[in-house]
Design a protein around this motif. Structure first.
Motif, PDB file in Angstrom:
ATOM      1  N   HIS A 317      29.025  35.623  33.656  1.00  0.00           N
ATOM      2  CA  HIS A 317      29.415  34.321  33.132  1.00  0.00           C
ATOM      3  C   HIS A 317      30.730  33.817  33.725  1.00  0.00           C
ATOM      4  CE1 HIS A 317      26.221  34.904  30.215  1.00  0.00           C
ATOM      5  NE2 HIS A 317      26.748  36.084  29.884  1.00  0.00           N
ATOM      6  N   ASP A 318      31.518  34.700  34.298  1.00  0.00           N
ATOM      7  CA  ASP A 318      32.815  34.310  34.878  1.00  0.00           C
ATOM      8  C   ASP A 318      33.070  35.197  36.091  1.00  0.00           C
ATOM      9  OD1 ASP A 318      35.312  33.448  35.507  1.00  0.00           O
ATOM     10  OD2 ASP A 318      36.301  34.236  33.706  1.00  0.00           O
ATOM     11  N   ASP A 319      32.781  34.641  37.294  1.00  0.00           N
ATOM     12  CA  ASP A 319      32.889  35.471  38.496  1.00  0.00           C
ATOM     13  C   ASP A 319      34.334  35.769  38.889  1.00  0.00           C
ATOM     14  OD1 ASP A 319      33.719  33.041  39.403  1.00  0.00           O
ATOM     15  OD2 ASP A 319      32.182  32.830  40.963  1.00  0.00           O
ATOM     16  N   SER A 320      35.291  35.256  38.169  1.00  0.00           N
ATOM     17  CA  SER A 320      36.686  35.618  38.431  1.00  0.00           C
ATOM     18  C   SER A 320      37.103  36.848  37.633  1.00  0.00           C
ATOM     19  CB  SER A 320      37.622  34.449  38.084  1.00  0.00           C
ATOM     20  OG  SER A 320      37.569  34.154  36.697  1.00  0.00           O
ATOM     21  N   ASN A 321      36.226  37.237  36.704  1.00  0.00           N
ATOM     22  CA  ASN A 321      36.518  38.400  35.863  1.00  0.00           C
ATOM     23  C   ASN A 321      35.785  39.626  36.402  1.00  0.00           C
ATOM     24  OD1 ASN A 321      37.418  39.990  33.698  1.00  0.00           O
ATOM     25  ND2 ASN A 321      35.547  39.532  32.528  1.00  0.00           N
ATOM     26  N   VAL A 333      37.365  49.196  31.133  1.00  0.00           N
ATOM     27  CA  VAL A 333      38.807  49.098  31.349  1.00  0.00           C
ATOM     28  C   VAL A 333      39.144  47.655  31.683  1.00  0.00           C
ATOM     29  CG1 VAL A 333      40.766  49.949  32.681  1.00  0.00           C
ATOM     30  CG2 VAL A 333      38.825  51.459  32.220  1.00  0.00           C
ATOM     31  N   GLN A 334      40.153  47.121  31.036  1.00  0.00           N
ATOM     32  CA  GLN A 334      40.554  45.729  31.262  1.00  0.00           C
ATOM     33  C   GLN A 334      41.133  45.580  32.667  1.00  0.00           C
ATOM     34  OE1 GLN A 334      40.181  43.038  29.143  1.00  0.00           O
ATOM     35  NE2 GLN A 334      40.861  41.849  30.918  1.00  0.00           N
ATOM     36  N   SER A 335      40.675  44.553  33.375  1.00  0.00           N
ATOM     37  CA  SER A 335      41.175  44.260  34.729  1.00  0.00           C
ATOM     38  C   SER A 335      41.921  42.932  34.735  1.00  0.00           C
ATOM     39  CB  SER A 335      40.025  44.194  35.730  1.00  0.00           C
ATOM     40  OG  SER A 335      39.171  43.097  35.443  1.00  0.00           O
ATOM     41  N   TYR A 336      42.822  42.780  35.703  1.00  0.00           N
ATOM     42  CA  TYR A 336      43.637  41.574  35.815  1.00  0.00           C
ATOM     43  C   TYR A 336      43.618  41.079  37.261  1.00  0.00           C
ATOM     44  CZ  TYR A 336      45.411  43.476  31.428  1.00  0.00           C
ATOM     45  OH  TYR A 336      45.508  43.997  30.165  1.00  0.00           O
ATOM     46  N   PRO A 337      43.465  39.772  37.456  1.00  0.00           N
ATOM     47  CA  PRO A 337      43.512  39.224  38.826  1.00  0.00           C
ATOM     48  C   PRO A 337      44.900  39.417  39.433  1.00  0.00           C
ATOM     49  CG  PRO A 337      42.593  37.633  37.278  1.00  0.00           C
ATOM     50  CD  PRO A 337      43.177  38.725  36.459  1.00  0.00           C
ATOM     51  N   TRP A 349      41.893  42.525  42.241  1.00  0.00           N
ATOM     52  CA  TRP A 349      42.117  42.847  40.838  1.00  0.00           C
ATOM     53  C   TRP A 349      42.837  44.196  40.735  1.00  0.00           C
ATOM     54  CZ3 TRP A 349      37.638  41.187  43.027  1.00  0.00           C
ATOM     55  CH2 TRP A 349      37.105  39.968  42.588  1.00  0.00           C
ATOM     56  N   ARG A 350      43.369  44.451  39.535  1.00  0.00           N
ATOM     57  CA  ARG A 350      43.983  45.751  39.290  1.00  0.00           C
ATOM     58  C   ARG A 350      43.737  46.173  37.842  1.00  0.00           C
ATOM     59  NH1 ARG A 350      50.584  44.802  38.845  1.00  0.00           N
ATOM     60  NH2 ARG A 350      50.566  43.791  36.795  1.00  0.00           N
ATOM     61  N   PHE A 361      41.433  46.855  43.275  1.00  0.00           N
ATOM     62  CA  PHE A 361      40.088  46.626  43.790  1.00  0.00           C
ATOM     63  C   PHE A 361      40.065  45.291  44.522  1.00  0.00           C
ATOM     64  CE2 PHE A 361      39.709  48.987  39.794  1.00  0.00           C
ATOM     65  CZ  PHE A 361      39.029  50.123  40.220  1.00  0.00           C
ATOM     66  N   ASP A 362      39.346  45.259  45.653  1.00  0.00           N
ATOM     67  CA  ASP A 362      39.190  44.002  46.378  1.00  0.00           C
ATOM     68  C   ASP A 362      37.706  43.729  46.589  1.00  0.00           C
ATOM     69  OD1 ASP A 362      38.461  45.831  48.300  1.00  0.00           O
ATOM     70  OD2 ASP A 362      40.245  45.546  49.543  1.00  0.00           O
TER      71      ASP A 362
END
Length: 482
Positions: A317-321, A333-337, A349-350, A361-362
């Motif tokens: 639903h959100d390809d940035s997440n 695990v929560q990821s952050y851009p 992301w990390r 992660f890239d």
């Protein structure tokens, strides 16, 4: 082989000897032909035997209507016919060969008594015997002295760089370091490249340690069709379409694109799917298969390396997440851009690990993770298609149970691999025809001319497969092959 040329009628007919009175070629003819092929490839950069293999295979594919829509490939490490030298033995043997080549000129040069004494000891005793009777300190000291002698020879004979001179110079550059004040010192073991010369008797081969399998030699890669037999149809004939030989240090993924290009030239249609193991996986090869010109489905059975700690995928639903799953705990695990430092168009992301560190992660990590997920969904039947190529690899090195050939140099290993691949194809064709003949003879409905041909071939083979010990033949026999 030479005995078959004398008495085996099928072999003689293949060579164009239609009468027992026809003289067969002497052994030196074959060795001279091989030498000329090697010399031509070295001078012109064109492999005539490979072109011959490609043409023969293409004719076979056309004749027996081999599809080639699916192909598979695998590689094998094969050792060169050389002794395993230590660094000291390598330098000692190189000097020994050079001294034997330039013996009459060396003793006319102005060298010190110590160097002439060292030269005499090199001529009279092999390197392994020196190593056997000497301590490590003595070997280290003598290794330095050999380096000084090599450097001296290179200076004396630089105007006469034929024969062993090039090998001598290369070994010096790979095993020693020459300082600005011309001091000769051994190179540290860690800095000696796996691509360095392993033996003066075979300067082409490299060294490789593949999961504990240590090899000094070459890597042979074969590509073959893998058409599957369908219900109600005759057995599928699969042939080797490409054979490539490189130094053993060459990675498997470096064979991939060239092997597929060569296969495209041999088969009549287009390649739709390729089966390979994880060693062939790379970003370049995946991009090659996904291009508009290729359009190939690349099926690999695994990815090299250990299983990752985290599985990642984009949120539907959100390809940035980025959704990150810890495979050890099974928790998300929560990821952050993260803003990338270089190319701003690429996403990154990390996450924060349990130790308090950051894991990044890239998009490349995302592609690899998606590929791993895809591999898990491949059915076992499709995985076994790739596994069957190992039987061809086994047949390729059948006569070398210890994975060591009887040849030296890259060119001769290429000729061996091409010949062996052609032989494997010929055996497969014979078995394929035999199977068709058996079906025809047991009542399958085939055109009458094919049935007659199969029956004639069956009779001919049984007549000519006589006991090897029976060498009594008519004084003169002429025959034709159907």
């Amino acid at each position: 082989m030479f005995e078959n040329c004398q008495y085996n009628l099928l072999v003689r007919s293949a060579l164009g000897l239609m009468s027992l009175e026809d003289a067969e070629p002497v052994p030196s003819t074959y060795y001279l032909f091989r030498r000329k092929l090697v010399e031509y490839a070295r001078e012109h950069g064109e492999d005539l035997f490979k072109k011959c293999q490609a043409q023969i295979t293409r004719d076979q594919i056309l004749e027996f209507e081999v599809s080639g829509k699916q192909v598979r490939m695998d590689s094998k490490l094969i050792g060169s016919n050389i002794a395993w030298y230590s660094r000291y033995e390598l330098v000692h043997e190189t000097l020994r060969l050079f001294i034997a080549e330039r013996e009459e000129h060396i003793f006319k040069k102005s060298l010190s008594k110590e160097m002439f004494s060292l030269i005499e000891s090199i001529r009279s005793e092999k390197g392994n015997k020196v190593v056997y009777r000497s301590t490590k300190a003595e070997i280290d000291s003598r290794f330095v002295e050999l380096g000084k002698l090599m450097y001296r020879f290179i200076e004396l004979f630089k105007r006469y760089d034929y024969g062993m001179y090039g090998t001598l110079k290369t070994v010096l550059e790979q095993q020693y370091v020459v300082s600005s004040d011309k001091t000769i010192l051994p190179l540290e073991n860690e800095k000696v490249s796996a691509k360095s010369i392993q033996s003066p008797h075979d300067t082409d081969c490299h060294y490789r340690d593949k999961d504990g399998n240590k090899v000094k030699g070459y890597s042979v890669n074969i590509t073959e069709t893998c058409d599957q037999e369908r219900d109600g149809q005759e057995a599928a004939l699969n042939l080797i379409t490409d054979t490539r030989v490189k130094e053993v240090s060459a990675p498997d993924n470096g064979f991939f694109q060239q092997a597929l290009e060569q296969t495209r030239e041999v088969i009549t249609g287009e390649i739709e799917k390729v089966h390979a193991d994880g060693a062939y996986n790379s970003a370049e090869n995946r991009e090659y298969c996904q291009s508009d010109e290729s359009g190939i489905d690349m099926v690999i059975t695994a990815i090299q390396g250990a299983m990752p700690r985290y599985d990642i995928r984009l949120d539907e639903h959100d390809d940035s997440n980025l959704i990150v799953k810890d495979n050890k705990t099974g928790e998300l695990v929560q990821s952050y851009p993260v803003k990338p430092r270089g190319d701003k168009t690429k996403r990154k992301w990390r996450i924060k690990t349990e130790k308090g560190d950051y894991r990044y992660f890239d998009e490349d990590s995302l592609r690899v993770s998606a590929l791993r997920q895809k591999l898990k969904k491949i059915p076992i039947e499709e995985t076994n298609i790739r596994n069957n190529v190992e039987a061809s690899i086994f047949q390729l090195g059948y006569h070398y149970s210890n994975d060591k050939s009887r040849y030296r140099s890259l060119a001769k290993h290429k000729l061996w691999a091409y010949s062996r691949s052609l032989w494997i194809n010929f055996v497969r064709i014979v078995r394929y025809i035999t199977q068709i003949c058996q079906r025809a003879l047991f009542g399958q409905k085939l055109p009458q001319d094919i049935a007659n041909l199969c029956f004639n071939m069956y009779i001919i083979v049984n007549i000519f497969l006589v006991n090897k010990s029976n060498h009594i033949f008519p004084a003169k026999l002429r025959f034709s092959v159907i």
